[in-house]
Design a protein around this motif. Sequence first.
Motif, PDB file in Angstrom:
ATOM      1  N   SER A 217       0.853  -1.190   0.000  1.00 12.27           N
ATOM      2  CA  SER A 217       0.000   0.000   0.000  1.00 12.27           C
ATOM      3  C   SER A 217       0.891   1.243   0.000  1.00 12.27           C
ATOM      4  CB  SER A 217      -0.928  -0.007   1.208  1.00 12.27           C
ATOM      5  OG  SER A 217      -0.169  -0.104   2.392  1.00 12.27           O
ATOM      6  N   GLY A 218       2.056   1.143   0.683  1.00 10.89           N
ATOM      7  CA  GLY A 218       3.017   2.240   0.678  1.00 10.89           C
ATOM      8  C   GLY A 218       3.526   2.516  -0.735  1.00 10.89           C
ATOM      9  N   VAL A 219       3.775   1.448  -1.500  1.00  7.72           N
ATOM     10  CA  VAL A 219       4.237   1.598  -2.887  1.00  7.72           C
ATOM     11  C   VAL A 219       3.191   2.362  -3.689  1.00  7.72           C
ATOM     12  CG1 VAL A 219       4.664   0.325  -5.039  1.00  7.72           C
ATOM     13  CG2 VAL A 219       5.706  -0.452  -2.897  1.00  7.72           C
ATOM     14  N   LYS A 220       1.940   1.970  -3.509  1.00  3.61           N
ATOM     15  CA  LYS A 220       0.858   2.618  -4.258  1.00  3.61           C
ATOM     16  C   LYS A 220       0.785   4.118  -3.920  1.00  3.61           C
ATOM     17  CE  LYS A 220      -4.011   2.443  -5.231  1.00  3.61           C
ATOM     18  NZ  LYS A 220      -5.186   1.616  -5.403  1.00  3.61           N
ATOM     19  N   GLU A 221       0.783   4.408  -2.624  1.00  2.18           N
ATOM     20  CA  GLU A 221       0.676   5.812  -2.197  1.00  2.18           C
ATOM     21  C   GLU A 221       1.885   6.618  -2.661  1.00  2.18           C
ATOM     22  OE1 GLU A 221      -1.982   7.129  -1.005  1.00  2.18           O
ATOM     23  OE2 GLU A 221      -2.909   5.142  -1.049  1.00  2.18           O
ATOM     24  N   ALA A 222       3.073   6.019  -2.540  1.00  2.00           N
ATOM     25  CA  ALA A 222       4.294   6.729  -2.940  1.00  2.00           C
ATOM     26  C   ALA A 222       4.244   7.067  -4.423  1.00  2.00           C
ATOM     27  CB  ALA A 222       5.523   5.878  -2.629  1.00  2.00           C
ATOM     28  N   ILE A 223       3.774   6.128  -5.241  1.00  5.09           N
ATOM     29  CA  ILE A 223       3.696   6.391  -6.688  1.00  5.09           C
ATOM     30  C   ILE A 223       2.702   7.517  -6.965  1.00  5.09           C
ATOM     31  CG2 ILE A 223       2.941   5.441  -8.913  1.00  5.09           C
ATOM     32  CD1 ILE A 223       4.048   2.715  -7.944  1.00  5.09           C
ATOM     33  N   LEU A 224       1.517   7.421  -6.352  1.00 10.47           N
ATOM     34  CA  LEU A 224       0.489   8.441  -6.598  1.00 10.47           C
ATOM     35  C   LEU A 224       1.019   9.816  -6.217  1.00 10.47           C
ATOM     36  CD1 LEU A 224      -2.740   6.605  -5.352  1.00 10.47           C
ATOM     37  CD2 LEU A 224      -1.969   6.964  -7.721  1.00 10.47           C
ATOM     38  N   CYS A 225       1.733   9.874  -5.092  1.00 10.84           N
ATOM     39  CA  CYS A 225       2.149  11.195  -4.630  1.00 10.84           C
ATOM     40  C   CYS A 225       3.348  11.697  -5.430  1.00 10.84           C
ATOM     41  CB  CYS A 225       2.262  11.184  -3.106  1.00 10.84           C
ATOM     42  SG  CYS A 225       3.797  11.322  -2.367  1.00 10.84           S
ATOM     43  N   GLU A 226       4.201  10.798  -5.913  1.00 11.49           N
ATOM     44  CA  GLU A 226       5.331  11.211  -6.752  1.00 11.49           C
ATOM     45  C   GLU A 226       4.852  11.656  -8.144  1.00 11.49           C
ATOM     46  OE1 GLU A 226       8.267  11.912  -5.938  1.00 11.49           O
ATOM     47  OE2 GLU A 226       9.140  12.141  -7.940  1.00 11.49           O
ATOM     48  N   VAL A 227       3.838  10.946  -8.676  1.00  4.29           N
ATOM     49  CA  VAL A 227       3.283  11.341  -9.976  1.00  4.29           C
ATOM     50  C   VAL A 227       2.681  12.745  -9.875  1.00  4.29           C
ATOM     51  CG1 VAL A 227       1.427  10.861 -11.650  1.00  4.29           C
ATOM     52  CG2 VAL A 227       2.895   8.994 -10.833  1.00  4.29           C
ATOM     53  N   ALA A 228       1.985  13.007  -8.780  1.00  2.92           N
ATOM     54  CA  ALA A 228       1.376  14.334  -8.593  1.00  2.92           C
ATOM     55  C   ALA A 228       2.472  15.413  -8.514  1.00  2.92           C
ATOM     56  CB  ALA A 228       0.526  14.339  -7.329  1.00  2.92           C
ATOM     57  N   ARG A 229       3.550  15.102  -7.773  1.00  4.92           N
ATOM     58  CA  ARG A 229       4.639  16.079  -7.608  1.00  4.92           C
ATOM     59  C   ARG A 229       5.290  16.375  -8.958  1.00  4.92           C
ATOM     60  NH1 ARG A 229      10.151  16.666  -6.673  1.00  4.92           N
ATOM     61  NH2 ARG A 229      10.457  14.580  -7.527  1.00  4.92           N
ATOM     62  N   GLU A 249       5.400   7.630   5.038  1.00  3.84           N
ATOM     63  CA  GLU A 249       4.031   7.124   4.986  1.00  3.84           C
ATOM     64  C   GLU A 249       3.085   8.002   5.801  1.00  3.84           C
ATOM     65  OE1 GLU A 249       2.310   2.585   4.879  1.00  3.84           O
ATOM     66  OE2 GLU A 249       4.434   3.019   4.655  1.00  3.84           O
ATOM     67  N   GLY A 250       3.563   8.458   6.967  1.00  5.88           N
ATOM     68  CA  GLY A 250       2.726   9.280   7.834  1.00  5.88           C
ATOM     69  C   GLY A 250       2.330  10.588   7.157  1.00  5.88           C
ATOM     70  N   LEU A 251       3.317  11.259   6.529  1.00  9.80           N
ATOM     71  CA  LEU A 251       3.051  12.552   5.897  1.00  9.80           C
ATOM     72  C   LEU A 251       2.541  12.403   4.473  1.00  9.80           C
ATOM     73  CD1 LEU A 251       6.312  14.339   7.124  1.00  9.80           C
ATOM     74  CD2 LEU A 251       4.001  14.671   8.029  1.00  9.80           C
ATOM     75  N   ASN A 252       2.615  11.162   3.940  1.00  5.31           N
ATOM     76  CA  ASN A 252       2.274  10.884   2.543  1.00  5.31           C
ATOM     77  C   ASN A 252       2.977  11.865   1.600  1.00  5.31           C
ATOM     78  OD1 ASN A 252       1.053   9.488   0.450  1.00  5.31           O
ATOM     79  ND2 ASN A 252      -0.753  10.796   0.428  1.00  5.31           N
TER      80      ASN A 252
END
Length: 473
Positions: A217-229, A249-252
């Motif tokens: 789930s961390g991988v998924k969130e990290a990708i989504l947030c990196e794509v947005a950045r 993970e805490g700060l996403n």
Amino acid sequence: MYKTVIGLEVHCELKSNSKNFSSARNGFSDIPNSNVSVVDMGMPGILPVVNKGAVRNSIKMALAMNCNIPEYLTFERKNYFYPDLPKGYQITQFKHPIGTDGYVNVFANGEEKKILIHDTHLEEDTASMDHYNDYSLLDYNRCGVPLLETVTEPCINSADEAVAFLESLRSIFLYTDTSYARSDKGQIRCDVNVSLMKEDATELGTRVEIKNINSFSGVKEAILCEVARQTEILNNGEVILQETRRYDEGLNQTFTMRSKEDAIDYRYFTDPNLPPIKIDNEWVKEIKNEIPKLHNERFKIYTKEYNVNEKDAYTIVRDKNVSDFYEECIMLLNEPVLISNWLTGDVMKYLNKDSLTIMDSKLTPKMLTDLIKMIKDGKINGKQGKEVLEKMMDTGKDANVIVSELGLTQISNEDEIREIILSILEKNKNLVDDYKNGKNVFGYIVGLIMKSTGGKTNPVITSKVLREELEKL
Ligand code: ADP
Ligand code: MG
């Protein structure tokens, strides 16, 4: 709009008795620093020896990922300094990794996709570090544990695809019995490389590497947030810096760790203490024969040949033990859909209630199929079946034993039912008259019959015979 491009580097600890290059036990969760040898600590004069079991497990994984196996393996030193690496170098594979140019098929967003594997190679894990306010503790138990790193091509195009690949990969580890692959114990960890490119671009964009993510789930969130950045940077007309980031993970959010300018030169060279290892073809064949039918293949058979719906098929193949259980059931009773319904329904519900696995449970394929047969033959009805199943799983007793203990058997014999019906009609002549006068008493009479037998008469046969007898009178 931009196209997302992702490449993964997945590290997974292999099952083995001892470490990759020493005889210390592979027991990470034992008392800290109790499974450490001079080899793991990098003492002067040490001689590492390659763990044959780890090589075997790596070849098994490489074959299961459709990789080519080289004629010779080599082990290289990757030189860098860090407290979790007492030798000052990690032994890994650089020139001749255990597997190259493979692929894994995954299902994501309702479609099948081939994820290309660049290579998979055997290396050693580092020590683990626990960080406190002003000091850190080191546990060298993990130092030297066999680690298989699998590197994909940059061919993954969404966070969902990345997670589907990781789940597939974990399944392959479990089906081949080469790792426990538990992310909650840090046994499977992932570096994620992300870049964006214009839809019509021919070259890949600049990539950012996000290091060491522990959960899918961390991988998924990290990708989504990196794509947005990255999208925001590109939309502002700025450029992406090639760098290594970490994900919180805490700060996403992802944070810079180092830029490409600080890229480390690892000065790889073949470890002079480890000669190249020739891989015998016969050995590879033998290992290949040990690979069971994998989850993807089983999923296809269940959905296409057995007509099981995708959701249930997925529930079954997720756990090899459940899938093996299911296949044993089918050998005993050729009713794949019926068995799947029971297994993914009431059996799973029972197991989940107490967080049990199918292996912990007292239920055997024979017990389950005997129960299903009894329902099919009309000996008990479906509702009674659920009650019997629960008792079976509580006690481990066979279906027929529980059925007779509970006094549940359904009466399906037509003659027997006819006799009961005749005696009831005899006692209730007024109802027969009512029926003849066109009153709606049929259901009421069925109710009387059911009541007199404690609900054990087969309802379909009861209705049929009752109608026959009423017409005759
Ligand atoms: P390094 O050794 O510096 O980590 P590699 O070329 O071995 O670099 O690539 C490592 C990972 O990065 C691979 O999984 C690869 O698929 C991925 N990758 C390479 N280029 C890109 C890119 N432009 N976008 C996303 N991922 C990439
Ligand atoms: Mg890398």
